[in-house]
Motif scaffolding. Structure first.
Motif, PDB file in Angstrom:
ATOM      1  N   THR A  32       0.943  -1.295  -0.068  1.00  0.00           N
ATOM      2  CA  THR A  32      -0.092  -0.016  -0.004  1.00  0.00           C
ATOM      3  C   THR A  32       0.873   1.116  -0.043  1.00  0.00           C
ATOM      4  O   THR A  32       0.495   2.338  -0.529  1.00  0.00           O
ATOM      5  CB  THR A  32      -1.002   0.054   1.218  1.00  0.00           C
ATOM      6  N   LEU A  33       2.098   1.207   0.475  1.00  0.00           N
ATOM      7  CA  LEU A  33       3.095   2.291   0.469  1.00  0.00           C
ATOM      8  C   LEU A  33       3.659   2.439  -0.825  1.00  0.00           C
ATOM      9  O   LEU A  33       4.244   3.635  -1.043  1.00  0.00           O
ATOM     10  CB  LEU A  33       4.195   2.162   1.611  1.00  0.00           C
ATOM     11  N   ARG A  52       3.182   6.002  -3.582  1.00  0.00           N
ATOM     12  CA  ARG A  52       3.172   7.296  -2.856  1.00  0.00           C
ATOM     13  C   ARG A  52       4.441   7.547  -1.802  1.00  0.00           C
ATOM     14  O   ARG A  52       5.022   8.586  -1.787  1.00  0.00           O
ATOM     15  CB  ARG A  52       2.096   8.112  -2.309  1.00  0.00           C
ATOM     16  N   HIS A  53       4.508   6.602  -1.081  1.00  0.00           N
ATOM     17  CA  HIS A  53       5.388   6.800   0.173  1.00  0.00           C
ATOM     18  C   HIS A  53       6.767   6.064   0.385  1.00  0.00           C
ATOM     19  O   HIS A  53       6.684   4.961   0.961  1.00  0.00           O
ATOM     20  CB  HIS A  53       4.500   6.509   1.366  1.00  0.00           C
ATOM     21  N   ARG A  54       7.454   6.068  -0.795  1.00  0.00           N
ATOM     22  CA  ARG A  54       8.799   5.427  -0.933  1.00  0.00           C
ATOM     23  C   ARG A  54       9.752   5.575   0.138  1.00  0.00           C
ATOM     24  O   ARG A  54      10.344   4.440   0.493  1.00  0.00           O
ATOM     25  CB  ARG A  54       9.542   5.845  -2.259  1.00  0.00           C
ATOM     26  N   ALA A  55       9.863   6.918   0.889  1.00  0.00           N
ATOM     27  CA  ALA A  55      10.688   6.966   1.786  1.00  0.00           C
ATOM     28  C   ALA A  55      10.228   6.029   3.055  1.00  0.00           C
ATOM     29  O   ALA A  55      11.003   5.554   3.856  1.00  0.00           O
ATOM     30  CB  ALA A  55      10.827   8.436   2.146  1.00  0.00           C
ATOM     31  N   SER A  56       8.971   6.178   3.208  1.00  0.00           N
ATOM     32  CA  SER A  56       8.614   4.909   4.287  1.00  0.00           C
ATOM     33  C   SER A  56       8.824   3.812   4.301  1.00  0.00           C
ATOM     34  O   SER A  56       9.022   3.070   5.043  1.00  0.00           O
ATOM     35  CB  SER A  56       7.017   5.584   4.703  1.00  0.00           C
ATOM     36  N   GLY A  74       2.113  10.568   6.847  1.00  0.00           N
ATOM     37  CA  GLY A  74       0.666  10.729   6.572  1.00  0.00           C
ATOM     38  C   GLY A  74       0.039   9.632   5.787  1.00  0.00           C
ATOM     39  O   GLY A  74      -0.676   9.664   5.177  1.00  0.00           O
ATOM     40  N   ALA A  75       0.799   8.585   6.243  1.00  0.00           N
ATOM     41  CA  ALA A  75       0.360   6.840   5.717  1.00  0.00           C
ATOM     42  C   ALA A  75      -0.631   6.278   6.543  1.00  0.00           C
ATOM     43  O   ALA A  75      -0.703   4.946   6.429  1.00  0.00           O
ATOM     44  CB  ALA A  75       1.539   6.341   5.244  1.00  0.00           C
ATOM     45  N   LEU A  76      -1.031   6.934   7.565  1.00  0.00           N
ATOM     46  CA  LEU A  76      -1.887   5.969   8.451  1.00  0.00           C
ATOM     47  C   LEU A  76      -3.306   5.432   7.840  1.00  0.00           C
ATOM     48  O   LEU A  76      -3.426   4.371   8.296  1.00  0.00           O
ATOM     49  CB  LEU A  76      -2.352   6.882   9.882  1.00  0.00           C
ATOM     50  N   PRO A  77      -3.744   6.167   6.776  1.00  0.00           N
ATOM     51  CA  PRO A  77      -4.802   5.272   6.035  1.00  0.00           C
ATOM     52  C   PRO A  77      -4.360   3.932   5.405  1.00  0.00           C
ATOM     53  O   PRO A  77      -5.078   2.969   5.222  1.00  0.00           O
ATOM     54  CB  PRO A  77      -5.369   6.403   5.122  1.00  0.00           C
ATOM     55  N   ASN A  78      -3.005   4.225   4.924  1.00  0.00           N
ATOM     56  CA  ASN A  78      -2.565   2.871   4.421  1.00  0.00           C
ATOM     57  C   ASN A  78      -2.300   1.764   5.537  1.00  0.00           C
ATOM     58  O   ASN A  78      -2.543   0.542   5.035  1.00  0.00           O
ATOM     59  CB  ASN A  78      -1.044   3.172   3.608  1.00  0.00           C
TER      60      ASN A  78
END
Length: 166
Positions: free
Chosen positions: A34-35, A38-42, A94-98
Motif C-alpha cells: 500500500t505504500l 506514494r510513500h517510498r521513503a516510508s 501521512g500514511a496512517l490510512p495505508n
C-alpha cells in the motif's frame, strides 16, 4: 470447520501462536504494497527497520543464553519499540490510512486461516476394536503423530533408526 465455537477459538489461538511470524509477514507485505505508489521513503524506513528486527532475531538464535538479549532487551520491549517507530514514521508521512487499509485487508484473512486451518501433524485415533483392521474412528478424536518427518523431506535419522530396530 470446527464443530463448535470453543473448538474454533482453541484452534485459532493455537494457529495464531504457531503461524505468528507468517501472519506478520503477510501484514508487512500488505503494508509495503500500500505504500509503494506514494510513500517510498516510508517503504525504505520500514525495510531498514525490518532488517534491524531480523538482526535482533538472529542474535537471539546465535546467543540463546545471553543475559543481555534475554533480560535487558526483552522481545516484547523490542517489538513495542519497533511498532512505535513504524507508527510514528507512518504518522509523520501521512500514511496512517495505508496502515489501516493493510490491517483491514489482512486481519480477516489471518483470522479465517487461524480458525479453519487444521494442523498436519495430527492423525485420527484408531478405536480399540478396529486396531487390527487399521480403520479410523468416526468421532474425529486426534492425537499427535509418532513419526517425526514429513512427506517432502522423509523421515529423520532418529525415526529411520527406530524403524529398523523394530
Amino acid at each position: 470447520a470446527a464443530p463448535d465455537a470453543e473448538a474454533a477459538a482453541v484452534r485459532a489461538v493455537r494457529n495464531l501462536r504457531t503461524f505468528r511470524v507468517h501472519y506478520a509477514v503477510i501484514q508487512w507485505a500488505l503494508l509495503l504494497a500500500t505504500l509503494a505508489p506514494r510513500h517510498r521513503a516510508s517503504m525504505l524506513f520500514l525495510m531498514a527497520a525490518s532488517k534491524g528486527l531480523l538482526l535482533y532475531g538472529g542474535l537471539l538464535r546465535a546467543f540463546p543464553s545471553s543475559a543481555l538479549l534475554r533480560r535487558l532487551l526483552d522481545r516484547r520491549l523490542v517489538a513495542a519499540v519497533f511498532v512505535a517507530l513504524v507508527v510514528a514514521d507512518l504518522a509523520a508521512a501521512g500514511a496512517l490510512p495505508n496502515l489501516l487499509f493493510a490491517l483491514a485487508a489482512g486481519v480477516p484473512v489471518v483470522l479465517l486461516h487461524a480458525a479453519f486451518r487444521v494442523r498436519d501433524d495430527l492423525e485420527p485415533v484408531a478405536s480399540a476394536d478396529s486396531a487390527g483392521g487399521g480403520e479410523e474412528e468416526a468421532t474425529g478424536v486426534v492425537v499427535e503423530k509418532k513419526e517425526d518427518g514429513d512427506m517432502e523431506t522423509g523421515p529423520t535419522r532418529r525415526s529411520a533408526t527406530a524403524a529398523t530396530k523394530s
